[in-house]
Design a protein around this motif. Sequence first.
Motif, PDB file in Angstrom:
ATOM      1  N   ILE A  34       0.849  -1.191   0.000  1.00 38.60           N
ATOM      2  CA  ILE A  34       0.000   0.000   0.000  1.00 38.60           C
ATOM      3  C   ILE A  34       0.885   1.242   0.000  1.00 38.60           C
ATOM      4  CG2 ILE A  34      -1.776   1.284   1.238  1.00 38.60           C
ATOM      5  CD1 ILE A  34      -2.695  -1.380   2.456  1.00 38.60           C
ATOM      6  N   ALA A  35       0.621   2.141  -0.949  1.00 40.39           N
ATOM      7  CA  ALA A  35       1.309   3.431  -1.019  1.00 40.39           C
ATOM      8  C   ALA A  35       0.433   4.471  -0.338  1.00 40.39           C
ATOM      9  CB  ALA A  35       1.559   3.818  -2.472  1.00 40.39           C
ATOM     10  N   ILE A  86       5.599   3.479   1.483  1.00 40.36           N
ATOM     11  CA  ILE A  86       5.176   2.156   1.028  1.00 40.36           C
ATOM     12  C   ILE A  86       5.169   1.210   2.230  1.00 40.36           C
ATOM     13  CG2 ILE A  86       5.591   0.276  -0.598  1.00 40.36           C
ATOM     14  CD1 ILE A  86       5.055   3.037  -1.922  1.00 40.36           C
ATOM     15  N   PHE A  87       4.006   0.601   2.443  1.00 47.39           N
ATOM     16  CA  PHE A  87       3.818  -0.362   3.530  1.00 47.39           C
ATOM     17  C   PHE A  87       3.422  -1.699   2.941  1.00 47.39           C
ATOM     18  CE2 PHE A  87       3.018   3.763   5.396  1.00 47.39           C
ATOM     19  CZ  PHE A  87       3.628   3.688   6.638  1.00 47.39           C
ATOM     20  N   GLU A  88       3.699  -2.745   3.700  1.00 48.02           N
ATOM     21  CA  GLU A  88       3.258  -4.074   3.305  1.00 48.02           C
ATOM     22  C   GLU A  88       2.454  -4.679   4.439  1.00 48.02           C
ATOM     23  OE1 GLU A  88       5.027  -7.803   0.888  1.00 48.02           O
ATOM     24  OE2 GLU A  88       6.320  -7.032   2.469  1.00 48.02           O
ATOM     25  N   LEU A 124      10.402   4.722   1.385  1.00 45.19           N
ATOM     26  CA  LEU A 124       9.861   5.991   0.935  1.00 45.19           C
ATOM     27  C   LEU A 124      10.236   6.121  -0.539  1.00 45.19           C
ATOM     28  CD1 LEU A 124       9.393   9.235   2.483  1.00 45.19           C
ATOM     29  CD2 LEU A 124      11.176   9.308   0.759  1.00 45.19           C
ATOM     30  N   ARG A 125       9.256   6.385  -1.384  1.00 47.63           N
ATOM     31  CA  ARG A 125       9.515   6.552  -2.812  1.00 47.63           C
ATOM     32  C   ARG A 125       9.277   7.997  -3.210  1.00 47.63           C
ATOM     33  NH1 ARG A 125       6.752   1.261  -5.668  1.00 47.63           N
ATOM     34  NH2 ARG A 125       7.803  -0.264  -4.343  1.00 47.63           N
ATOM     35  N   LEU A 185       4.356   3.592  -8.729  1.00 48.62           N
ATOM     36  CA  LEU A 185       3.569   2.815  -7.768  1.00 48.62           C
ATOM     37  C   LEU A 185       2.921   1.581  -8.392  1.00 48.62           C
ATOM     38  CD1 LEU A 185       1.868   5.833  -5.957  1.00 48.62           C
ATOM     39  CD2 LEU A 185       4.006   4.654  -5.354  1.00 48.62           C
ATOM     40  N   GLY A 186       3.375   1.210  -9.563  1.00 56.43           N
ATOM     41  CA  GLY A 186       2.766   0.108 -10.306  1.00 56.43           C
ATOM     42  C   GLY A 186       2.801  -1.240  -9.623  1.00 56.43           C
TER      43      GLY A 186
END
Length: 101
Positions: free
Chosen positions: A3-4, A25-27, A38-39, A60-61
């Motif tokens: 999840i972004a 970005i979390f998982e 962090l992107r 974020l693909g």
Amino acid sequence: MKIAVASSDGKNVDLHFSACDHFLIFEIQSDKVKFLELREKPNITIKEHSDRWKSVCDLLGDCDMILCAEIGPDPRSNIEDRGVTVLESSGLIEGALKNFL
């Protein structure tokens, strides 16, 4: 599930998709939420209005979902066409992510 999240402070879902300079970005792993990275939004030359969000869609693909305070119809459509779910939300990131455990 990746999840972004669009956040200005790392604690709240509080930014518009197009205004966000970076995404957290979390998982989600069974019963845990794990921060991955962090992107940064790519710094590109904008030739067309859609260039603002197309590069972010590429960034974020690999995510399954994007949480942001707001998003316009064109970027939402492009993201959802790629199989990524978009959820407009506000409040604490922690609380929003716990809903997916």
